[in-house]
Design an enzyme around this catalytic site. Structure first.
Site, PDB file in Angstrom:
ATOM      1  N   LYS A  16      -6.125  -8.821   5.413  1.00  0.00           N
ATOM      2  CA  LYS A  16      -5.034  -9.497   4.703  1.00  0.00           C
ATOM      3  C   LYS A  16      -5.393 -10.965   4.430  1.00  0.00           C
ATOM      4  CE  LYS A  16      -1.611  -6.333   6.545  1.00  0.00           C
ATOM      5  NZ  LYS A  16      -0.411  -6.032   7.302  1.00  0.00           N
ATOM      6  N   GLN A  65       2.514  -8.217  12.270  1.00  0.00           N
ATOM      7  CA  GLN A  65       1.701  -7.005  12.267  1.00  0.00           C
ATOM      8  C   GLN A  65       2.269  -6.003  13.273  1.00  0.00           C
ATOM      9  OE1 GLN A  65      -0.660  -6.439  10.049  1.00  0.00           O
ATOM     10  NE2 GLN A  65      -1.038  -4.399  10.875  1.00  0.00           N
ATOM     11  N   ASP A  80       6.685  -7.699   3.675  1.00  0.00           N
ATOM     12  CA  ASP A  80       6.420  -6.322   4.108  1.00  0.00           C
ATOM     13  C   ASP A  80       7.491  -5.377   3.572  1.00  0.00           C
ATOM     14  OD1 ASP A  80       4.140  -5.669   5.566  1.00  0.00           O
ATOM     15  OD2 ASP A  80       4.906  -6.512   7.440  1.00  0.00           O
TER      16      ASP A  80
HETATM   17  N1  LIG Z   1       3.388  -5.497   9.344  1.00  0.00           N
HETATM   18  C1  LIG Z   1       2.781  -4.353   9.018  1.00  0.00           C
HETATM   19  N2  LIG Z   1       2.180  -3.625   9.967  1.00  0.00           N
HETATM   20  C2  LIG Z   1       1.571  -2.452   9.615  1.00  0.00           C
HETATM   21  C3  LIG Z   1       1.544  -2.021   8.254  1.00  0.00           C
HETATM   22  C4  LIG Z   1       2.203  -2.817   7.287  1.00  0.00           C
HETATM   23  O1  LIG Z   1       2.265  -2.488   6.069  1.00  0.00           O
HETATM   24  N3  LIG Z   1       2.796  -3.981   7.708  1.00  0.00           N
HETATM   25  N4  LIG Z   1       0.831  -0.882   7.896  1.00  0.00           N
HETATM   26  C5  LIG Z   1      -0.129  -0.308   8.823  1.00  0.00           C
HETATM   27  C6  LIG Z   1      -1.500  -0.936   8.819  1.00  0.00           C
HETATM   28  N5  LIG Z   1      -1.918  -1.633   7.596  1.00  0.00           N
HETATM   29  C7  LIG Z   1      -1.297  -2.767   7.247  1.00  0.00           C
HETATM   30  O2  LIG Z   1      -1.013  -3.610   8.029  1.00  0.00           O
HETATM   31  C8  LIG Z   1      -3.145  -1.325   6.932  1.00  0.00           C
HETATM   32  C9  LIG Z   1      -3.872  -0.203   7.236  1.00  0.00           C
HETATM   33  C10 LIG Z   1      -5.120   0.023   6.623  1.00  0.00           C
HETATM   34  C11 LIG Z   1      -5.627  -0.866   5.701  1.00  0.00           C
HETATM   35  C12 LIG Z   1      -6.963  -0.713   5.085  1.00  0.00           C
HETATM   36  O3  LIG Z   1      -7.365  -1.558   4.317  1.00  0.00           O
HETATM   37  N6  LIG Z   1      -7.704   0.330   5.416  1.00  0.00           N
HETATM   38  C13 LIG Z   1      -9.056   0.498   4.980  1.00  0.00           C
HETATM   39  C14 LIG Z   1      -9.941   0.764   6.187  1.00  0.00           C
HETATM   40  C15 LIG Z   1      -9.965  -0.404   7.124  1.00  0.00           C
HETATM   41  C16 LIG Z   1     -10.661  -0.071   8.441  1.00  0.00           C
HETATM   42  O4  LIG Z   1     -11.867  -0.257   8.515  1.00  0.00           O
HETATM   43  O5  LIG Z   1      -9.982   0.369   9.380  1.00  0.00           O
HETATM   44  C17 LIG Z   1      -9.143   1.679   4.031  1.00  0.00           C
HETATM   45  O6  LIG Z   1      -8.339   2.610   4.171  1.00  0.00           O
HETATM   46  O7  LIG Z   1     -10.021   1.643   3.166  1.00  0.00           O
HETATM   47  C18 LIG Z   1      -4.887  -1.977   5.393  1.00  0.00           C
HETATM   48  C19 LIG Z   1      -3.661  -2.204   6.001  1.00  0.00           C
HETATM   49  C20 LIG Z   1       0.392  -0.424  10.250  1.00  0.00           C
HETATM   50  N7  LIG Z   1       0.927  -1.710  10.538  1.00  0.00           N
END
Ligand SMILES: Nc1nc2c(c(=O)[nH]1)N[C@@H](CN(C=O)c1ccc(C(=O)N[C@@H](CCC(=O)O)C(=O)O)cc1)CN2
Length: 283
Positions: A52, A96, A119
């Site tokens: 982020k 988060q 969010d």
């Molecule tokens: N406050 C928040 N907490 C959480 C959220 C949210 O939207 N707001 N969602 C999830 C986790 N999440 C965002 O925070 C999130 C998950 C995955 C990715 C991402 O870029 N994934 C990559 C792989 C990254 C890796 O190596 O693990 C991909 O899929 O290509 C971004 C954001 C729970 N908590």
């Protein structure tokens, strides 16, 4: 079969925001700002927060990360949020998730000013989403999925859509946004009976259950659209809730993990932060 490229689409969105932001910044004299609070040292959360902050740097936003100890009291966490609510350089605030068990998540989310809740989890923003009030913020992951459908011209009108998972972050808001697109939506949970039969009838499957390779080829029909929201770590490797190798042989569209919904979640967070910045400028 088309692989929906979330990474490329998110990059396109970030490029557009970077350009618009740099023009606005010159007029306004300050950058858009995002504050991220992380409590504890959950390794996955560390990665997401880093991504982020990187996205903020990519588009030229100001960002700050507030790292707090796992044992922080709810009262002290609330006081950090209060400071950010009153900080005029901060347009967006997020905490988060998940939070340690001793902290009441809903209390924390609702302590963030609804105008800075990028969010889209605050009760006010959930209410606005429910009635279609566009002044609110949509939760980032479901908003990212909808953006993918739009970009790839996937029409949802009259389609049978199966959402697997009913979390507050993904399943529930996803169901609502799909209803707004005139899809016929069925939302499943761990108690759902005959999941396999339901999967076989679905035109579109959105998997957000958190079980590696839950959706298999035998479950889906030819031509299905598959969106994989799952992010699981198995033997140190990332995989989704869908058996990509197999299911992609039957699907018309499918998202990969990584590189699908994850990057779109981050792009939507940046979009919401920019919207908050714009809303403040127009006040
Ligand atoms: N406050 C928040 N907490 C959480 C959220 C949210 O939207 N707001 N969602 C999830 C986790 N999440 C965002 O925070 C999130 C998950 C995955 C990715 C991402 O870029 N994934 C990559 C792989 C990254 C890796 O190596 O693990 C991909 O899929 O290509 C971004 C954001 C729970 N908590």
């Amino acid at each position: 079969m088309t692989i929906i490229d979330g990474k490329a689409l998110s990059e396109k969105i970030l490029r557009e925001i970077e350009q618009e932001h740099s023009e606005l910044e010159k007029k306004v004299g300050r950058k858009a700002g995002l504050a991220v609070i992380i409590v504890g040292d959950n390794p996955a959360s560390q990665i997401y927060v880093r991504n982020k902050i990187k996205a903020c740097e990519r588009v030229g936003f100001h960002s700050e990360t507030i790292r707090l100890d796992e044992n922080i009291t709810e009262e002290n966490l609330l006081s950090e949020i209060k400071k950010l609510n009153n900080n005029n350089n901060v347009d967006g605030i997020l905490v988060q998730l998940p939070l340690p068990e001793h902290i009441d998540e809903l209390n924390i989310i609702n302590a963030i000013s609804a105008e800075k809740d990028v969010d889209g989890f605050h009760t006010t923003n959930i209410g606005k989403m429910m009635i279609g009030d566009k002044s609110g913020f949509l939760p980032c992951t479901p908003a990212g999925v909808i953006q993918m459908f739009e970009e790839y011209n996937i029409d949802l009108k009259g389609k049978d859509v199966l959402v697997i998972g009913q979390s507050n972050i993904v399943g529930k808001p996803m169901t609502l946004l799909l209803m707004r697109k005139h899809a016929t939506v069925q939302t499943c949970n761990s108690k759902t009976k005959n999941l396999s039969e339901k999967l076989q009838r679905a035109d579109v499957v959105i998997a957000a259950a958190g079980y590696p390779k839950l959706v298999k080829t035998t479950d889906v029909k030819e031509g299905v659209v598959v969106i994989d929201v799952g992010i699981n770590r198995v033997d140190g490797k990332l995989c989704g809730d869908v058996d990509f190798e197999e299911v992609s042989k039957k699907a018309s569209f499918i998202t990969p993990v990584p590189g699908g919904v994850g990057p779109m979640t981050i792009a939507m967070l940046i979009k919401n932060t920019f919207k908050s910045y714009n809303q403040k400028m127009n006040k």
